[in-house]
Design a protein around this motif. Sequence first.
Motif, PDB file in Angstrom:
ATOM      1  N   ASN A 160      -0.153  14.073  35.077  1.00  0.00           N
ATOM      2  CA  ASN A 160      -0.459  13.221  34.326  1.00  0.00           C
ATOM      3  C   ASN A 160      -1.102  11.824  34.665  1.00  0.00           C
ATOM      4  OD1 ASN A 160      -0.171  14.720  31.734  1.00  0.00           O
ATOM      5  ND2 ASN A 160       2.025  14.493  32.006  1.00  0.00           N
ATOM      6  N   GLU A 161      -0.777  11.320  35.872  1.00  0.00           N
ATOM      7  CA  GLU A 161      -1.187  10.340  36.586  1.00  0.00           C
ATOM      8  C   GLU A 161      -2.729  10.430  36.551  1.00  0.00           C
ATOM      9  OE1 GLU A 161      -0.745   7.251  40.219  1.00  0.00           O
ATOM     10  OE2 GLU A 161       0.642   9.022  40.039  1.00  0.00           O
ATOM     11  N   ILE A 162      -3.075  11.373  37.016  1.00  0.00           N
ATOM     12  CA  ILE A 162      -4.558  11.882  37.256  1.00  0.00           C
ATOM     13  C   ILE A 162      -5.194  11.768  35.989  1.00  0.00           C
ATOM     14  CG2 ILE A 162      -6.068  13.483  38.162  1.00  0.00           C
ATOM     15  CD1 ILE A 162      -4.001  14.286  40.060  1.00  0.00           C
ATOM     16  N   TYR A 163      -4.677  12.532  35.138  1.00  0.00           N
ATOM     17  CA  TYR A 163      -5.291  12.463  33.974  1.00  0.00           C
ATOM     18  C   TYR A 163      -5.466  11.135  33.008  1.00  0.00           C
ATOM     19  CZ  TYR A 163      -5.787  17.758  33.715  1.00  0.00           C
ATOM     20  OH  TYR A 163      -6.029  19.049  34.196  1.00  0.00           O
ATOM     21  N   THR A 164      -4.400  10.406  33.220  1.00  0.00           N
ATOM     22  CA  THR A 164      -4.429   9.085  32.841  1.00  0.00           C
ATOM     23  C   THR A 164      -5.517   7.983  33.111  1.00  0.00           C
ATOM     24  OG1 THR A 164      -1.974   8.962  32.026  1.00  0.00           O
ATOM     25  CG2 THR A 164      -3.069   6.915  32.350  1.00  0.00           C
ATOM     26  N   ASN A 165      -5.742   8.089  34.612  1.00  0.00           N
ATOM     27  CA  ASN A 165      -6.749   7.651  34.975  1.00  0.00           C
ATOM     28  C   ASN A 165      -8.145   7.915  34.638  1.00  0.00           C
ATOM     29  OD1 ASN A 165      -4.911   5.851  36.573  1.00  0.00           O
ATOM     30  ND2 ASN A 165      -5.062   7.321  38.276  1.00  0.00           N
ATOM     31  N   ARG A 166      -8.181   9.234  34.571  1.00  0.00           N
ATOM     32  CA  ARG A 166      -9.551  10.031  33.993  1.00  0.00           C
ATOM     33  C   ARG A 166      -9.761   9.450  32.771  1.00  0.00           C
ATOM     34  NH1 ARG A 166      -9.718  16.224  36.210  1.00  0.00           N
ATOM     35  NH2 ARG A 166      -9.962  15.667  38.621  1.00  0.00           N
ATOM     36  N   ARG A 167      -8.696   9.645  31.786  1.00  0.00           N
ATOM     37  CA  ARG A 167      -9.104   9.329  30.297  1.00  0.00           C
ATOM     38  C   ARG A 167      -9.443   7.759  29.960  1.00  0.00           C
ATOM     39  NH1 ARG A 167      -3.980  10.128  26.288  1.00  0.00           N
ATOM     40  NH2 ARG A 167      -3.269   8.501  27.585  1.00  0.00           N
ATOM     41  N   LYS A 168      -8.943   6.942  30.943  1.00  0.00           N
ATOM     42  CA  LYS A 168      -9.340   5.442  30.681  1.00  0.00           C
ATOM     43  C   LYS A 168     -11.040   5.452  31.023  1.00  0.00           C
ATOM     44  CE  LYS A 168      -5.106   3.391  32.248  1.00  0.00           C
ATOM     45  NZ  LYS A 168      -4.608   2.747  33.433  1.00  0.00           N
ATOM     46  N   LEU A 169     -11.515   6.099  32.022  1.00  0.00           N
ATOM     47  CA  LEU A 169     -12.941   6.110  32.097  1.00  0.00           C
ATOM     48  C   LEU A 169     -13.747   7.001  31.071  1.00  0.00           C
ATOM     49  CD1 LEU A 169     -13.144   7.088  36.185  1.00  0.00           C
ATOM     50  CD2 LEU A 169     -13.201   4.879  34.873  1.00  0.00           C
ATOM     51  N   ALA A 227     -15.166  19.750   9.592  1.00  0.00           N
ATOM     52  CA  ALA A 227     -14.521  18.652   9.686  1.00  0.00           C
ATOM     53  C   ALA A 227     -14.900  18.038  11.157  1.00  0.00           C
ATOM     54  CB  ALA A 227     -12.993  18.603   9.791  1.00  0.00           C
ATOM     55  N   GLY A 228     -15.462  18.661  11.974  1.00  0.00           N
ATOM     56  CA  GLY A 228     -15.596  18.091  13.169  1.00  0.00           C
ATOM     57  C   GLY A 228     -17.355  17.839  13.301  1.00  0.00           C
ATOM     58  N   ASN A 229     -18.234  17.726  12.270  1.00  0.00           N
ATOM     59  CA  ASN A 229     -19.485  17.647  12.239  1.00  0.00           C
ATOM     60  C   ASN A 229     -19.718  16.280  12.648  1.00  0.00           C
ATOM     61  OD1 ASN A 229     -20.292  19.903  11.512  1.00  0.00           O
ATOM     62  ND2 ASN A 229     -20.325  19.561   9.287  1.00  0.00           N
ATOM     63  N   ALA A 230     -19.208  15.211  12.265  1.00  0.00           N
ATOM     64  CA  ALA A 230     -19.150  13.846  12.756  1.00  0.00           C
ATOM     65  C   ALA A 230     -18.532  13.393  14.213  1.00  0.00           C
ATOM     66  CB  ALA A 230     -18.872  12.972  11.800  1.00  0.00           C
ATOM     67  N   TYR A 231     -18.329  14.265  14.870  1.00  0.00           N
ATOM     68  CA  TYR A 231     -17.514  14.136  16.196  1.00  0.00           C
ATOM     69  C   TYR A 231     -18.170  14.849  17.504  1.00  0.00           C
ATOM     70  CZ  TYR A 231     -13.486  12.598  13.303  1.00  0.00           C
ATOM     71  OH  TYR A 231     -12.864  11.801  12.252  1.00  0.00           O
ATOM     72  N   VAL A 232     -17.747  14.418  18.664  1.00  0.00           N
ATOM     73  CA  VAL A 232     -18.011  14.761  19.768  1.00  0.00           C
ATOM     74  C   VAL A 232     -16.597  14.999  20.697  1.00  0.00           C
ATOM     75  CG1 VAL A 232     -20.439  14.607  20.010  1.00  0.00           C
ATOM     76  CG2 VAL A 232     -18.747  12.899  21.118  1.00  0.00           C
ATOM     77  N   ARG A 233     -16.687  15.880  21.504  1.00  0.00           N
ATOM     78  CA  ARG A 233     -15.226  16.052  22.209  1.00  0.00           C
ATOM     79  C   ARG A 233     -15.772  15.924  23.832  1.00  0.00           C
ATOM     80  NH1 ARG A 233     -12.242  21.735  23.444  1.00  0.00           N
ATOM     81  NH2 ARG A 233     -13.842  21.778  25.095  1.00  0.00           N
ATOM     82  N   PHE A 234     -15.062  15.184  24.596  1.00  0.00           N
ATOM     83  CA  PHE A 234     -15.138  15.019  26.177  1.00  0.00           C
ATOM     84  C   PHE A 234     -13.794  15.725  26.671  1.00  0.00           C
ATOM     85  CE2 PHE A 234     -17.374  11.339  24.232  1.00  0.00           C
ATOM     86  CZ  PHE A 234     -18.194  11.199  25.183  1.00  0.00           C
ATOM     87  N   SER A 235     -13.926  16.289  27.958  1.00  0.00           N
ATOM     88  CA  SER A 235     -13.105  17.080  28.455  1.00  0.00           C
ATOM     89  C   SER A 235     -12.575  16.020  29.950  1.00  0.00           C
ATOM     90  CB  SER A 235     -13.539  18.313  29.183  1.00  0.00           C
ATOM     91  OG  SER A 235     -12.656  18.891  30.154  1.00  0.00           O
ATOM     92  N   LEU A 236     -11.450  16.131  30.181  1.00  0.00           N
ATOM     93  CA  LEU A 236     -10.914  15.233  31.214  1.00  0.00           C
ATOM     94  C   LEU A 236     -10.720  16.242  32.460  1.00  0.00           C
ATOM     95  CD1 LEU A 236      -7.706  13.746  29.699  1.00  0.00           C
ATOM     96  CD2 LEU A 236      -9.996  12.866  29.861  1.00  0.00           C
ATOM     97  N   CYS A 237     -11.550  17.312  32.597  1.00  0.00           N
ATOM     98  CA  CYS A 237     -11.527  18.114  33.847  1.00  0.00           C
ATOM     99  C   CYS A 237     -12.813  17.772  34.691  1.00  0.00           C
ATOM    100  CB  CYS A 237     -11.433  19.583  33.055  1.00  0.00           C
ATOM    101  SG  CYS A 237     -10.309  20.076  32.128  1.00  0.00           S
ATOM    102  N   MET A 238     -12.756  16.567  34.962  1.00  0.00           N
ATOM    103  CA  MET A 238     -13.807  16.113  36.109  1.00  0.00           C
ATOM    104  C   MET A 238     -13.356  15.031  36.878  1.00  0.00           C
ATOM    105  SD  MET A 238     -16.741  17.098  36.897  1.00  0.00           S
ATOM    106  CE  MET A 238     -17.398  18.343  35.779  1.00  0.00           C
ATOM    107  N   PRO A 239     -13.311  15.171  38.185  1.00  0.00           N
ATOM    108  CA  PRO A 239     -13.075  13.980  38.869  1.00  0.00           C
ATOM    109  C   PRO A 239     -13.679  12.656  38.373  1.00  0.00           C
ATOM    110  CG  PRO A 239     -14.095  15.737  40.235  1.00  0.00           C
ATOM    111  CD  PRO A 239     -14.511  16.098  38.980  1.00  0.00           C
ATOM    112  N   GLU A 240     -12.621  11.556  39.082  1.00  0.00           N
ATOM    113  CA  GLU A 240     -13.150  10.180  38.333  1.00  0.00           C
ATOM    114  C   GLU A 240     -14.392   9.791  38.851  1.00  0.00           C
ATOM    115  OE1 GLU A 240     -10.016   7.025  39.322  1.00  0.00           O
ATOM    116  OE2 GLU A 240      -8.598   8.761  39.304  1.00  0.00           O
TER     117      GLU A 240
END
Length: 382
Positions: free
Chosen positions: A293-302, A357-370
């Motif tokens: 979760n420390e790794i994912y927290t840093n990625r999510r901020k980016l 309900a997702g038509n106005a949205y996009v999704r980003f994954s956290l599965c990529m290095p910083e």
Amino acid sequence: MKGFAKRINTVAEYYFSAKLREVGQMVAEGKPVINLGIGSPDLAPDKTVVEALKNTAQNPHAHGYQSYQGVPELRASMAGFYSREYGVDLNPNKEILPLMGSKEGILHISMAFLNPGDQVLVPNPGYPTYTSVTHLLEAEPVFYGIDLEKKGRPNFEELEKKDLSRVKLMWVNYPHMPTGASGSKEILAELVDFAQRHQLVLINDNPYSHILNPEPLSILGIPGGKDVALELNSLSKTFNMPGWRVGMLCGRADWVEAILKVKSNMDSGMFLGLQKGAIAALNLGQNWFSDQNEIYTNRRKLIWKLADNLGLTYDPKATGLFVWCRMPEGKSAEELVDWLLYAKNIFITPGKIFGSAGNAYVRFSLCMPEFKILEAINRIKP
């Protein structure tokens, strides 16, 4: 040739199956595509997990057919995981069924319960496989909305106005994919009450409970939950093992037994090395989750910074492996997805694949290095 079954016309090829072929072709042509679309963890499993696999594979007696229900040690480890992480006691011999990934469980459950013409409650937005499997079995999906301002609470008020007499199953998913809505004990309790009153089978699809989520929950831990609910769980996201295809179905013994009838006619058990690796993973301590979760927290901020630069909005309290972003008013999600892919070589997921309900949205994954997310940020700078 007299043609394919009619059911094949009720579904399209899974979005990521087709799209990743295109992305792969772009990469083969030398384009430096950064894949922020799919939720396949890029981090490695714990070294003890890999060692367990290697050690088992070297045993000449480990390569035969395995039990349809997995080795007793695997089921015991799954039961121990539920006891430690959710406070739920499960009988490892009767209330747990190991799966080759939880995705197959969606099909097995549906085949065990649904007849043609039955109805299934499906969240909108939600995981597309709930809908496609329902169509393949000639049942009918009935979509329900969730309130992102209330941790993804289903719109029970609208549901109560519907004729639910043909509804047999209800899919729920907390933490919710794709939105990251966390759910809560209160929402799960409302769902249990709703299922009891309408005689539905609830299935909570629960693979994201330990990712950026401070309170992992199981619907089986809610009073009355074991009477009306099943739960799917997976090692794919929690333990960085998506390609291993190890999941589990948990819940009341008679329902698990019925689903085993389906499963046992469709596979011959999981390779013992995978089971031994899964056992090692399930017995990892809390440090594993905190480190991930420390790794994912840093990625999510980016990712938040990337979203800010694109003028998107998101919920900073959301959980899970993705960031769900709303488009600015009047802007097209599909146009943004195409512009990023073809002009900037950045792949993200359009929200429309998860429902209307997702038509106005996009999704980003956290599965990529910083450093890759930083590169994506740099690519979109004016």
